[in-house]
Write a protein that holds these residues in place. Structure first.
Motif, PDB file in Angstrom:
ATOM      1  N   ASP A   1       0.707  -1.243   0.047  1.00 24.54           N
ATOM      2  CA  ASP A   1       0.027   0.079  -0.111  1.00 24.54           C
ATOM      3  C   ASP A   1       0.846   1.296   0.099  1.00 24.54           C
ATOM      4  O   ASP A   1       2.159   1.177   0.296  1.00 24.54           O
ATOM      5  CB  ASP A   1      -1.059  -0.034   1.205  1.00 24.54           C
ATOM      6  N   ILE A   2       0.269   2.433  -0.172  1.00 23.82           N
ATOM      7  CA  ILE A   2       0.976   3.560  -0.231  1.00 23.82           C
ATOM      8  C   ILE A   2       0.153   4.769   0.172  1.00 23.82           C
ATOM      9  O   ILE A   2      -1.245   4.664   0.334  1.00 23.82           O
ATOM     10  CB  ILE A   2       1.198   4.006  -1.853  1.00 23.82           C
ATOM     11  N   ALA A   3       0.625   5.453   0.950  1.00 29.71           N
ATOM     12  CA  ALA A   3       0.011   6.959   1.685  1.00 29.71           C
ATOM     13  C   ALA A   3       0.852   7.993   1.320  1.00 29.71           C
ATOM     14  O   ALA A   3       2.299   7.769   1.149  1.00 29.71           O
ATOM     15  CB  ALA A   3      -0.360   6.790   2.982  1.00 29.71           C
ATOM     16  N   ILE A   4       0.077   9.010   0.805  1.00 33.05           N
ATOM     17  CA  ILE A   4       0.813  10.199   0.248  1.00 33.05           C
ATOM     18  C   ILE A   4       0.890  11.331   1.501  1.00 33.05           C
ATOM     19  O   ILE A   4      -0.154  11.703   2.196  1.00 33.05           O
ATOM     20  CB  ILE A   4       0.021  10.793  -0.695  1.00 33.05           C
ATOM     21  N   TRP A   5       2.183  11.828   1.661  1.00 36.20           N
ATOM     22  CA  TRP A   5       2.446  12.542   2.715  1.00 36.20           C
ATOM     23  C   TRP A   5       1.741  13.999   2.371  1.00 36.20           C
ATOM     24  O   TRP A   5       1.517  14.547   1.419  1.00 36.20           O
ATOM     25  CB  TRP A   5       3.698  13.101   2.878  1.00 36.20           C
ATOM     26  N   PRO A   6       0.917  14.448   3.726  1.00 36.91           N
ATOM     27  CA  PRO A   6       0.039  15.681   3.699  1.00 36.91           C
ATOM     28  C   PRO A   6       0.684  17.048   3.559  1.00 36.91           C
ATOM     29  O   PRO A   6      -0.187  18.065   3.777  1.00 36.91           O
ATOM     30  CB  PRO A   6      -0.767  15.443   4.755  1.00 36.91           C
ATOM     31  N   ASP A   7       1.895  17.224   3.439  1.00 37.41           N
ATOM     32  CA  ASP A   7       2.521  18.509   3.359  1.00 37.41           C
ATOM     33  C   ASP A   7       2.053  19.215   2.117  1.00 37.41           C
ATOM     34  O   ASP A   7       1.818  18.511   1.133  1.00 37.41           O
ATOM     35  CB  ASP A   7       4.158  18.649   3.531  1.00 37.41           C
ATOM     36  N   PRO A   8       2.219  20.404   1.992  1.00 37.90           N
ATOM     37  CA  PRO A   8       1.616  21.205   0.540  1.00 37.90           C
ATOM     38  C   PRO A   8       2.243  20.693  -0.687  1.00 37.90           C
ATOM     39  O   PRO A   8       1.467  20.500  -1.628  1.00 37.90           O
ATOM     40  CB  PRO A   8       2.170  22.546   0.776  1.00 37.90           C
TER      41      PRO A   8
ATOM     42  N   LEU B   1       4.668   7.138   1.911  1.00 38.80           N
ATOM     43  CA  LEU B   1       4.740   5.920   2.882  1.00 38.80           C
ATOM     44  C   LEU B   1       4.513   4.501   2.177  1.00 38.80           C
ATOM     45  O   LEU B   1       3.223   4.958   1.448  1.00 38.80           O
ATOM     46  CB  LEU B   1       4.117   6.059   4.063  1.00 38.80           C
ATOM     47  N   SER B   2       5.174   3.639   2.297  1.00 35.70           N
ATOM     48  CA  SER B   2       5.031   2.464   1.494  1.00 35.70           C
ATOM     49  C   SER B   2       4.802   0.987   2.501  1.00 35.70           C
ATOM     50  O   SER B   2       5.911   1.166   3.258  1.00 35.70           O
ATOM     51  CB  SER B   2       5.926   2.275   0.501  1.00 35.70           C
ATOM     52  N   ALA B   3       3.512   0.471   2.694  1.00 35.52           N
ATOM     53  CA  ALA B   3       3.682  -0.646   3.438  1.00 35.52           C
ATOM     54  C   ALA B   3       4.116  -2.004   2.864  1.00 35.52           C
ATOM     55  O   ALA B   3       3.638  -2.085   1.556  1.00 35.52           O
ATOM     56  CB  ALA B   3       2.153  -0.642   3.938  1.00 35.52           C
ATOM     57  N   ASP B   4       4.847  -2.544   3.472  1.00 35.48           N
ATOM     58  CA  ASP B   4       5.471  -3.909   2.892  1.00 35.48           C
ATOM     59  C   ASP B   4       5.092  -4.918   3.924  1.00 35.48           C
ATOM     60  O   ASP B   4       5.478  -5.214   5.180  1.00 35.48           O
ATOM     61  CB  ASP B   4       6.960  -3.936   2.772  1.00 35.48           C
ATOM     62  N   GLY B   5       4.001  -5.642   3.758  1.00 34.67           N
ATOM     63  CA  GLY B   5       3.516  -6.766   4.407  1.00 34.67           C
ATOM     64  C   GLY B   5       4.211  -7.846   4.503  1.00 34.67           C
ATOM     65  O   GLY B   5       4.031  -8.960   5.460  1.00 34.67           O
ATOM     66  N   GLU B   6       5.137  -8.407   3.403  1.00 37.06           N
ATOM     67  CA  GLU B   6       6.206  -9.476   3.805  1.00 37.06           C
ATOM     68  C   GLU B   6       7.081  -9.284   4.439  1.00 37.06           C
ATOM     69  O   GLU B   6       7.552 -10.138   5.343  1.00 37.06           O
ATOM     70  CB  GLU B   6       6.582  -9.872   2.300  1.00 37.06           C
ATOM     71  N   ASN B   7       7.921  -8.104   4.499  1.00 36.55           N
ATOM     72  CA  ASN B   7       9.070  -7.661   5.444  1.00 36.55           C
ATOM     73  C   ASN B   7       8.450  -7.040   6.687  1.00 36.55           C
ATOM     74  O   ASN B   7       9.316  -6.714   7.474  1.00 36.55           O
ATOM     75  CB  ASN B   7       9.976  -6.939   4.622  1.00 36.55           C
ATOM     76  N   ASN B   8       7.224  -6.589   6.662  1.00 36.93           N
ATOM     77  CA  ASN B   8       6.590  -5.937   7.828  1.00 36.93           C
ATOM     78  C   ASN B   8       7.510  -4.704   8.183  1.00 36.93           C
ATOM     79  O   ASN B   8       7.833  -4.519   9.329  1.00 36.93           O
ATOM     80  CB  ASN B   8       6.423  -7.152   9.162  1.00 36.93           C
TER      81      ASN B   8
ATOM     82  N   TRP C   1       1.726  -8.884   8.731  1.00 37.54           N
ATOM     83  CA  TRP C   1       1.083  -8.441   7.608  1.00 37.54           C
ATOM     84  C   TRP C   1       0.494  -7.390   7.572  1.00 37.54           C
ATOM     85  O   TRP C   1      -0.905  -7.265   7.536  1.00 37.54           O
ATOM     86  CB  TRP C   1       0.136  -9.623   7.122  1.00 37.54           C
ATOM     87  N   VAL C   2       1.361  -6.188   7.666  1.00 35.16           N
ATOM     88  CA  VAL C   2       0.676  -4.872   7.613  1.00 35.16           C
ATOM     89  C   VAL C   2       0.059  -4.659   5.954  1.00 35.16           C
ATOM     90  O   VAL C   2       0.751  -4.478   4.938  1.00 35.16           O
ATOM     91  CB  VAL C   2       1.869  -3.917   7.734  1.00 35.16           C
ATOM     92  N   HIS C   3      -1.115  -4.618   5.942  1.00 37.20           N
ATOM     93  CA  HIS C   3      -1.909  -4.735   4.912  1.00 37.20           C
ATOM     94  C   HIS C   3      -2.363  -3.520   4.145  1.00 37.20           C
ATOM     95  O   HIS C   3      -2.268  -3.318   2.887  1.00 37.20           O
ATOM     96  CB  HIS C   3      -3.164  -5.595   5.046  1.00 37.20           C
TER      97      HIS C   3
END
Length: 378
Positions: A296-303, A309-316, A344-346
């Motif tokens: 998964d990906i989350a986009i940082w909320p600065d302007p 941020l990238s979640a890696d559920g195999e390497n946790n 498993w951070v999904h």
């Protein structure tokens, strides 16, 4: 004491004090500055205990809405008998019963609202996967069980609005009416379009009108037509795969119109324009096999939306990436079951204050909050 000895003693004291002050400056932590790389600390008290003897199953998705509320979709049918003992007939234990599939929390961890499951006028999914709340407050959910080939649109209080696709067999990555176990969605408020990471069955991104559900366009890896031909197993030493692997696990849209897609099993993020034009790709932990390194990906909320941020559920772990070139500049988390660790951070989401929320599947079955500890929002 003679004047000479007194002056010598004063000089010595001043020298010792100066050395002590210098040592304190060296030992003191550096103050945070605007533009710092995001760093985090887990909030082990979040969320607050659920009411009604409720418990969460595998958490299939998490997102943050415009009000900073955290929305979760979980899988009630993933609970084992010992977890849902109070719901059995006869009950085998005092705890617990499943919470409804969709839950809304505030930033302090208070449960605000819950709903979901089968209802009149729509087909509920077999295994819940993915949740998105658009700027208008509509809630989009999907699923990835066999025949979960649709996404559903609801109001914030759970009133059914629209269904795209059907709970029926998939028609493949070339079909424009049916989905293929979609994993996640992203809504473009300016164009009123919904992008679908499609998904566990198909190998594409597909776009629909967010109001009418009308088909707009779709594409596969590198912006090429997707193919459902069987792909060889991922080989870290082989050529770059020309198709997305299953699952195409996430899709996230930045303010500048760049679209980020998680090609999970191929350990890469591919970047596109909204029309499907391929821009670039980044590879992470290329030797990772199993379930892949980009969940998964989350986009940082600065302007400037400086980071991903990238979640890696195999390497946790969760990696902090520079959005302009994909460089890894930080990470947090590790495999484990304690607060701040993952199994498993999904899925993940970030609010406007830089707090990160994570969801775990398999035996993880929990959500966590990580508070921002650096000055990374200006």
């Amino acid at each position: 004491m003679t004047p000479t000895r007194n002056r010598a003693r004063q000089h010595l004291c001043r020298a010792v004090a100066a050395c002590f002050s210098a040592a304190m400056l060296i030992a003191a932590p550096a103050p945070s500055h605007a533009g710092d790389i995001p760093t985090f600390a887990v909030d082990a008290s979040w969320p607050k205990p659920l009411p009604n003897n409720w418990i969460l199953g595998q958490v299939g998705g998490i997102t943050v809405d415009a009000q900073g509320h955290i929305w979760v979709i979980h899988r009630p049918r993933s609970l084992t008998d010992d977890e849902k003992g109070a719901a059995l007939n006869p009950p085998r234990s005092k705890c617990c019963v499943s919470a409804p599939p969709v839950l809304e929390f505030d930033a302090d961890g208070n449960l605000l609202r819950s709903w979901g499951g089968p209802g009149e006028g729509y087909e509920w999914v077999g295994r819940e996967h993915g949740i998105e709340v658009d700027e208008k407050g509509f809630v989009w959910v999907g699923g990835n069980a066999d025949n979960d080939n649709a996404i559903l649109k609801f109001t914030a209080d759970g009133k059914f609005v629209m269904q795209i696709g059907q709970i029926a067999p998939s028609k493949g990555s070339g079909d424009t009416t049916q989905l293929g176990k979609p994993a996640e969605t992203a809504v473009d408020k300016d164009a009123n379009e919904i992008f679908v990471a499609d998904g566990y069955g198909n190998r594409r991104v597909i776009v629909f009108d967010a109001t009418s559900g009308a088909y707009k366009r779709h594409w596969g890896a590198y912006g090429k037509p997707p193919s459902d031909e069987k792909q060889p197993p991922y080989d870290p030493n082989g050529p770059a795969p020309q198709q997305f692997a299953n699952p195409v696990h996430c899709v996230k849209l930045a303010n500048d119109g760049l679209l980020y897609v998680c090609d999970r099993m191929n350990n890469r993020i591919q970047v596109f324009r909204k029309d499907g034009t391929f821009v670039k790709e980044w590879l992470y932990e290329k030797n990772t096999r199993g379930n892949g390194a980009v969940w998964d990906i989350a986009i940082w909320p600065d302007p400037k939306q400086t980071y991903l941020l990238s979640a890696d559920g195999e390497n946790n772990e969760i990696r902090v990436l520079k959005r302009d070139d994909g460089t890894v500049v930080g990470s947090f988390g590790r495999s484990g079951r304690n607060a701040g660790q993952f199994h498993w951070v999904h899925a993940m989401a970030v609010d406007a204050k830089g707090n990160v929320y994570t969801a775990e599947v398999d035996t993880g079955k929990r959500i966590q909050k990580f508070k921002l500890t650096s000055d990374a929002l200006r």
